[in-house]
Design an enzyme around this catalytic site. Structure first.
Site, short mmCIF file in Angstrom:
data_model
loop_
_atom_site.label_atom_id
_atom_site.label_comp_id
_atom_site.label_asym_id
_atom_site.label_seq_id
_atom_site.Cartn_x
_atom_site.Cartn_y
_atom_site.Cartn_z
N TYR A 43 0.83 -1.20 0.00
CA TYR A 43 0.00 0.00 0.00
C TYR A 43 0.87 1.26 0.00
CZ TYR A 43 -3.50 -3.43 1.56
OH TYR A 43 -4.31 -4.53 1.68
N HIS A 63 0.13 -12.37 1.46
CA HIS A 63 -0.60 -11.40 0.65
C HIS A 63 -0.68 -11.86 -0.80
CE1 HIS A 63 -1.29 -6.80 -0.13
NE2 HIS A 63 -2.37 -7.53 -0.34
#
Length: 334
Positions: A56, A140
């Protein structure tokens, strides 16, 4: 705000969690001040669970989240971050918008689900967060790296959990089948299922949610608005990070028509929907401003009549097996 345990771990998460992708400049810039104010507003609302990732904003989300929480008692909140993408410095004048983040492309991402990659990722995340531990570590998006994730990354997380370096481990993905495999074949505490158990689509109901419930594991739900489609369904709206296909848009508009007949905004029904399943421990939503935090809380506590869910089933927009959605955190069933 109510809390729930993650699987058999000692970690307890608030039923509403703060997703920190937006304060990593997801799609458009956010100031440091606005990012901090958003975290402060979430805290004031009782949210104590915060989710981030190196992906992010090329680490910006982790840095901002760590800074915003720095003066809070460490045992008062839960932080989740992710492994699988490492960041390497690069010299370029470009930006990272191709990956969805309005930040300079100071680093490049590269996949690494090796045991060493897990350790390096967590060490770098702790440095950016300015913390000595995270509570939850998630693999992830291992979609294209399944065998290495099962053979190397997961065992590394299991060792870190056994050593007390992290308290709970799991996997976060936008698909259901591999999450179901992780639930069957490993001893993870939690899966983060994004976009696949929403008012629009319930792929996770086939395997993930039943597997989690049967094995005493937990599910965190992300992407309740399906990339924004359920906030404002219209031609060209975003769905799974692309322009919405016509059949999907048609279904979203039918959902909106039903909810509005009952005087309920589509966004409110979409936010409340996942709370009905007993395997769901928390719902993750992002915010880039205090106004967005306030809006989420207002939607969450809005009364929703049982008749709305009944009509959605009658219209074929929700399958009959969906367990009665409607309970909001800290409140009784509507």
């Amino acid at each position: 705000m109510r809390t729930r345990a993650l699987g058999g771990s000692l970690v307890r998460v608030t039923e509403l969690a703060f997703g920190a992708a937006a304060i990593g400049n997801l799609y458009k810039p956010v100031t440091d001040e606005s990012a901090t104010a958003s975290v402060d507003a979430a805290w004031d609302a009782g949210i104590r669970t915060f989710d981030t990732a190196p992906h992010y904003g090329l680490g910006l989300s982790e840095r901002r989240l760590g800074a915003a929480l720095r003066d809070r008692p460490r045992d008062a909140y839960v932080i989740s971050t992710k492994v699988g993408r490492l960041l390497a410095p690069q010299d370029t004048d470009g930006d990272d918008l191709a990956n969805g983040f309005a930040v300079p492309a100071t680093h490049r991402r590269f996949w690494d689900f090796s045991a060493d990659g897990v350790l390096r990722s967590l060490e770098a995340s702790l440095d950016r967060l300015d913390l000595d531990r995270v509570d939850i570590a998630l693999l992830h998006d291992p979609d294209d790296h399944a065998e290495q994730a099962f053979a190397e990354a997961y065992p590394a997380l299991e060792r870190l959990r056994a050593e007390g370096v992290v308290s709970a481990v799991g996997v976060g993905m936008n698909q259901a089948p591999m999450l179901a495999r992780f639930l069957r074949e490993t001893d993870i505490d939690v899966v983060l299922l994004a976009g696949r158990y929403t008012l629009l689509e319930q792929e996770g109901l086939a395997e993930v949610l039943p597997e989690a419930a049967a094995r005493g594991r937990s599910v965190i739900i992300g992407g309740v608005f399906n990339s924004g489609l359920l906030t404002d369904p219209r031609p060209g709206a975003s769905y799974d990070y692309a322009s919405v296909p016509e059949p999907v848009l048609e279904r979203a508009l039918r959902l909106k028509a039903v909810t509005e007949r009952h005087g309920v905004p589509l966004r409110a029904a979409a936010l409340r929907f996942p709370f009905g399943h007993p395997a769901v421990a928390s719902v993750l939503t992002g915010a880039r401003s205090t106004a967005e935090v306030d809006d989420t809380l207002a939607l969450l506590t809005r009364p929703i009549p049982t008749a709305l869910w009944d009509e959605l089933r009658a219209e074929g927009l929700l399958p009959a097996p969906v367990p009665g959605p409607g309970r909001a955190p800290g409140r009784e069933l509507s």
